[in-house]
Enzyme design. Structure first.
Site, mmCIF file in Angstrom:
data_model
loop_
_atom_site.group_PDB
_atom_site.id
_atom_site.type_symbol
_atom_site.label_atom_id
_atom_site.label_comp_id
_atom_site.label_asym_id
_atom_site.label_seq_id
_atom_site.Cartn_x
_atom_site.Cartn_y
_atom_site.Cartn_z
ATOM 1 N N LYS A 121 9.024 -10.528 0.873
ATOM 2 C CA LYS A 121 9.423 -11.760 1.598
ATOM 3 C C LYS A 121 9.516 -12.752 0.728
ATOM 4 O O LYS A 121 10.967 -13.815 0.541
ATOM 5 C CB LYS A 121 8.357 -12.375 2.679
ATOM 6 C CG LYS A 121 8.230 -11.295 3.217
ATOM 7 C CD LYS A 121 7.494 -11.692 4.583
ATOM 8 C CE LYS A 121 7.175 -10.649 5.962
ATOM 9 N NZ LYS A 121 6.460 -11.194 7.062
ATOM 10 N N GLY A 127 6.161 -7.062 25.849
ATOM 11 C CA GLY A 127 5.361 -7.142 25.134
ATOM 12 C C GLY A 127 5.544 -8.054 23.911
ATOM 13 O O GLY A 127 5.291 -9.272 24.236
ATOM 14 N N LEU A 187 11.310 -14.488 36.101
ATOM 15 C CA LEU A 187 11.489 -13.765 37.082
ATOM 16 C C LEU A 187 12.058 -12.946 36.911
ATOM 17 O O LEU A 187 12.440 -12.286 38.261
ATOM 18 C CB LEU A 187 11.651 -14.991 38.377
ATOM 19 C CG LEU A 187 10.551 -15.958 38.451
ATOM 20 C CD1 LEU A 187 10.667 -16.264 39.902
ATOM 21 C CD2 LEU A 187 9.273 -15.317 39.514
ATOM 22 N N ALA A 195 12.202 -9.573 36.893
ATOM 23 C CA ALA A 195 11.941 -7.753 36.708
ATOM 24 C C ALA A 195 11.911 -6.764 35.331
ATOM 25 O O ALA A 195 13.245 -6.807 35.402
ATOM 26 C CB ALA A 195 11.530 -6.912 37.998
ATOM 27 N N THR A 230 -2.118 -18.904 16.658
ATOM 28 C CA THR A 230 -2.511 -19.310 18.124
ATOM 29 C C THR A 230 -4.280 -18.440 17.762
ATOM 30 O O THR A 230 -4.228 -17.449 17.228
ATOM 31 C CB THR A 230 -2.184 -18.099 19.227
ATOM 32 O OG1 THR A 230 -0.726 -18.790 18.706
ATOM 33 C CG2 THR A 230 -2.776 -18.284 20.696
ATOM 34 N N CYS A 246 3.133 -11.906 21.039
ATOM 35 C CA CYS A 246 2.014 -13.114 21.768
ATOM 36 C C CYS A 246 1.248 -12.743 22.951
ATOM 37 O O CYS A 246 0.480 -12.482 23.254
ATOM 38 C CB CYS A 246 2.800 -13.547 21.573
ATOM 39 S SG CYS A 246 3.328 -14.733 20.324
ATOM 40 N N LYS A 294 12.588 -7.324 22.746
ATOM 41 C CA LYS A 294 13.537 -8.594 23.390
ATOM 42 C C LYS A 294 14.954 -8.870 22.951
ATOM 43 O O LYS A 294 14.991 -8.321 21.795
ATOM 44 C CB LYS A 294 12.248 -9.520 24.058
ATOM 45 C CG LYS A 294 12.556 -10.741 23.444
ATOM 46 C CD LYS A 294 12.225 -12.104 23.932
ATOM 47 C CE LYS A 294 12.346 -13.330 22.417
ATOM 48 N NZ LYS A 294 11.243 -14.325 23.199
ATOM 49 N N LYS A 344 -2.996 -23.866 24.653
ATOM 50 C CA LYS A 344 -1.797 -22.665 24.191
ATOM 51 C C LYS A 344 -2.063 -20.970 24.861
ATOM 52 O O LYS A 344 -0.951 -20.558 25.465
ATOM 53 C CB LYS A 344 -1.894 -22.269 22.702
ATOM 54 C CG LYS A 344 -1.555 -21.104 22.230
ATOM 55 C CD LYS A 344 0.467 -21.154 21.583
ATOM 56 C CE LYS A 344 1.065 -19.631 22.181
ATOM 57 N NZ LYS A 344 2.528 -19.288 22.321
ATOM 58 N N ARG A 349 6.403 -5.022 17.845
ATOM 59 C CA ARG A 349 6.101 -4.887 18.085
ATOM 60 C C ARG A 349 5.609 -5.485 19.647
ATOM 61 O O ARG A 349 6.193 -6.248 20.591
ATOM 62 C CB ARG A 349 4.702 -7.094 17.095
ATOM 63 C CG ARG A 349 4.628 -6.962 16.413
ATOM 64 C CD ARG A 349 4.313 -8.218 15.371
ATOM 65 N NE ARG A 349 5.131 -9.120 14.911
ATOM 66 C CZ ARG A 349 4.789 -10.508 14.573
ATOM 67 N NH1 ARG A 349 3.375 -10.270 14.203
ATOM 68 N NH2 ARG A 349 5.613 -11.683 14.492
HETATM 69 P P1 NAD Z 1 3.930 -12.800 11.178
HETATM 70 O O1 NAD Z 1 2.936 -11.595 10.896
HETATM 71 O O2 NAD Z 1 5.839 -12.393 11.182
HETATM 72 O O3 NAD Z 1 3.680 -13.871 9.348
HETATM 73 C C1 NAD Z 1 2.758 -13.822 9.425
HETATM 74 C C2 NAD Z 1 3.073 -14.242 7.719
HETATM 75 O O4 NAD Z 1 1.487 -14.529 7.369
HETATM 76 C C3 NAD Z 1 2.960 -12.540 7.316
HETATM 77 O O5 NAD Z 1 3.672 -13.065 5.940
HETATM 78 C C4 NAD Z 1 1.437 -12.932 6.035
HETATM 79 O O6 NAD Z 1 1.816 -11.853 4.954
HETATM 80 C C5 NAD Z 1 1.694 -13.982 5.593
HETATM 81 N N1 NAD Z 1 0.154 -14.177 5.417
HETATM 82 C C6 NAD Z 1 -0.921 -13.441 5.620
HETATM 83 N N2 NAD Z 1 -2.294 -13.691 5.052
HETATM 84 C C7 NAD Z 1 -1.482 -14.415 4.406
HETATM 85 C C8 NAD Z 1 -2.154 -15.465 2.931
HETATM 86 N N3 NAD Z 1 -3.238 -15.684 3.018
HETATM 87 N N4 NAD Z 1 -1.253 -17.051 2.578
HETATM 88 C C9 NAD Z 1 -0.024 -16.876 2.888
HETATM 89 N N5 NAD Z 1 0.498 -15.986 3.674
HETATM 90 C C10 NAD Z 1 -0.189 -14.959 4.629
HETATM 91 O O7 NAD Z 1 3.354 -13.984 12.568
HETATM 92 P P2 NAD Z 1 4.065 -14.849 13.387
HETATM 93 O O8 NAD Z 1 4.941 -14.331 14.233
HETATM 94 O O9 NAD Z 1 4.622 -15.146 12.402
HETATM 95 O O10 NAD Z 1 2.810 -15.278 13.907
HETATM 96 C C11 NAD Z 1 1.778 -16.471 12.802
HETATM 97 C C12 NAD Z 1 0.647 -16.898 14.556
HETATM 98 O O11 NAD Z 1 1.970 -17.789 15.371
HETATM 99 C C13 NAD Z 1 0.202 -15.957 15.355
HETATM 100 O O12 NAD Z 1 -0.829 -16.043 15.315
HETATM 101 C C14 NAD Z 1 0.700 -16.167 16.724
HETATM 102 O O13 NAD Z 1 0.099 -15.643 17.080
HETATM 103 C C15 NAD Z 1 1.438 -17.662 16.795
HETATM 104 N N6 NAD Z 1 2.941 -17.018 16.891
HETATM 105 C C16 NAD Z 1 3.308 -16.568 17.316
HETATM 106 C C17 NAD Z 1 4.816 -16.865 18.139
HETATM 107 C C18 NAD Z 1 6.328 -16.218 18.034
HETATM 108 O O14 NAD Z 1 7.103 -15.926 18.671
HETATM 109 N N7 NAD Z 1 6.068 -14.873 16.602
HETATM 110 C C19 NAD Z 1 5.324 -17.404 18.644
HETATM 111 C C20 NAD Z 1 3.279 -18.942 18.481
HETATM 112 C C21 NAD Z 1 2.894 -18.893 18.410
#
Ligand code: NAD
Length: 439
Positions: free
Chosen positions: A35, A255, A248, A250, A119, A258, A318, A202, A325
């Site tokens: 990445k 999925g 709303l 249906a 989260t 989150c 979506k 949250k 996921r």
């Molecule tokens: P993601 O899986 O897309 O990204 C997480 C990243 O963290 C990965 O690139 C991974 O390589 C990196 N990582 C892991 N360990 C690490 C470390 N020690 N140091 C640096 N980087 C590291 O996750 P996401 O979808 O962005 O979600 C992140 C958090 O935010 C989760 O807790 C999720 O629940 C929350 N969240 C997500 C969304 C969403 O729409 N995706 C919305 C709100 C909240």
């Protein structure tokens, strides 16, 4: 401000780019070297509208590294946005966030605020603060702030720059001041509270939206039985401002990264504390059943899917994202293959990620039309605009049997009837060409 963001996923990268856009110097650290390499070449590893353009616009203020040693020492604020995936028992896996906390403790060289955007279950911010303080290598003051994220994939940049609120869970005045300074150019209202309440906001918000989806899906299922139309029902409900018209629609269930995990994590946490969240338990159960509704509908036309050519339109959970996921496609396609079907799939941006996780054989189509050629039946799992805008005549022209099983209600019943299709959707009457029904 010097800001470091840990994790360059959907939340981390969007946050970093938006913080750079607002005039901050941002260092992003990710353990995934692939990445980081892409980011250093100006390529976003995720599909998210506007993200890459904004990243390139702000490239002077963004640094991407894979070694945490370089990342944390000089930061005023460190934002943690690493994943908190689901464990097998439904609880949140905190291994990544704990790892970041230890890495911060080892390397931080000046006072700073650590912001938990991931989260996390209620009480985690306290534990993170304790973990950092216990492992600190230098005499510095660390304050941990809970700042949960509410962005939605597909509109993440807009959701960040124009968020409805910024929730701050703080335990010190200094931390509150630093956070308000960091967000000063955003012009978004703050909700300031303690850390436990911020963490709960949250989960409560996400689980409420999931509950709304499961609720409308149950009403849709009943509409099918009693002969009502869910779209009209939802419209009539949604015009009431006490209910609102969002979430709303249906369909075949929620999925993504989150809702599935956040419903299970809160349910787990309640159980762990000897309390049962009955509404959330029902939300999860309804969603599991909803995911396999389309296959059940297909059985009206074919006893078995063995030997059939199936067109699958949409793989992502979506539209507007390449994220798969917990996507319903991942539950349904294995059932089709197990039944002996030949599956052809189309998705505008999700195919690369699908290939990474799905190892069974399917045919990849470059276009919707290619997927439809000679198909016995077509399933729609994602409401991409390209699908919604397809001329309905195409189904008739290209498929062996024009049977469409639509999990996202992409078409109006009037249009499908006019086009002479056999069409099953969610919570609405089926349009059936009798000759196609199983004898
Ligand atoms: P993601 O899986 O897309 O990204 C997480 C990243 O963290 C990965 O690139 C991974 O390589 C990196 N990582 C892991 N360990 C690490 C470390 N020690 N140091 C640096 N980087 C590291 O996750 P996401 O979808 O962005 O979600 C992140 C958090 O935010 C989760 O807790 C999720 O629940 C929350 N969240 C997500 C969304 C969403 O729409 N995706 C919305 C709100 C909240």
């Amino acid at each position: 401000m010097n800001i470091t963001v840990a994790g360059t996923g959907y939340v981390g990268l969007v946050t970093a780019v938006c913080m750079a856009e607002k005039g901050n110097a941002v260092t992003c650290v990710d353990i995934d070297q692939g990445k980081v390499d892409l980011l250093n070449r100006g390529i976003s590893p995720i599909y998210e509208p506007q993200l890459e353009d904004l990243m390139l616009k702000n490239r002077e203020s963004l640094v991407f590294v894979s070694h945490y040693q370089e990342a944390y020492s000089n930061a005023d604020v460190i934002i943690i946005a690493v994943g908190t995936p689901e464990r097998k028992d439904g609880s949140a896996n905190l291994q990544y966030i704990n790892e970041v906390a230890k890495q911060i403790a080892k390397t931080v060289e000046k006072d700073c605020v650590v912001v938990v955007k991931s989260t996390v279950p209620i009480g985690t911010n306290d534990k993170i603060e304790k973990l950092i303080k216990e492992n600190l290598q230098n005499p510095v003051t660390i304050n941990v702030v809970s700042n949960p994220e509410f962005l939605a994939q597909g509109s993440a940049v807009k959701d960040t720059l124009e968020a409805t609120r910024i929730v701050l869970g703080v335990e010190s005045d200094n931390a509150e001041e630093v956070m308000k300074e960091m967000y000063k150019n955003f012009n978004i209202p703050f909700v300031v509270t303690d850390r436990h309440s911020a963490e709960m906001i949250k989960y409560a918000a996400n689980d409420f939206l999931a509950l709304k989806v499961s609720y409308i899906n149950e009403i849709a299922n009943l509409c099918e039985i009693v002969g009502a139309n869910i779209e009209d029902v939802a419209k009539g409900m949604g015009m009431d401002p006490r209910i609102g018209n969002k979430f709303l629609q249906a369909g075949i269930g929620y999925g993504g990264s989150c809702f599935p995990k956040d419903t299970k994590a809160l349910h787990w946490l309640a159980n762990y504390n000897d309390y049962e969240l009955k509404t959330i338990k029902a939300t999860i159960e309804v969603n599991e059943n909803q995911k396999i509704k389309l296959i059940k509908k297909a059985r009206k036309y074919f006893t078995s899917l063995d030997g059939l050519t199936i067109a699958v339109l949409g793989l992502t959970f979506k539209p507007g994202t390449d994220d798969l996921r917990e996507a319903p496609s991942l539950t349904n396609i294995p059932i089709m293959i197990e039944d002996g079907a030949n599956v052809k799939v189309w998705d505008p941006v999700g195919i690369d990620n699908f290939k990474k996780i799905f190892k069974q054989t399917v045919n990849y189509s470059q276009s919707i039309e290619e997927a439809l050629i000679d198909a016995d039946i077509c399933f729609i799992f994602t409401e991409w605009n390209q699908i919604k805008e397809l001329e309905l005549e195409k189904y008739k022209q290209l498929m062996k049997n024009p049977i469409i099983i639509d999990g996202r209600n992409c078409y109006s019943l009037k249009d499908v009837k006019k086009a002479g299709l056999t069409y099953e959707s969610i919570g609405r009457r089926a349009t059936v060409q009798q000759s196609l029904l199983r004898k």
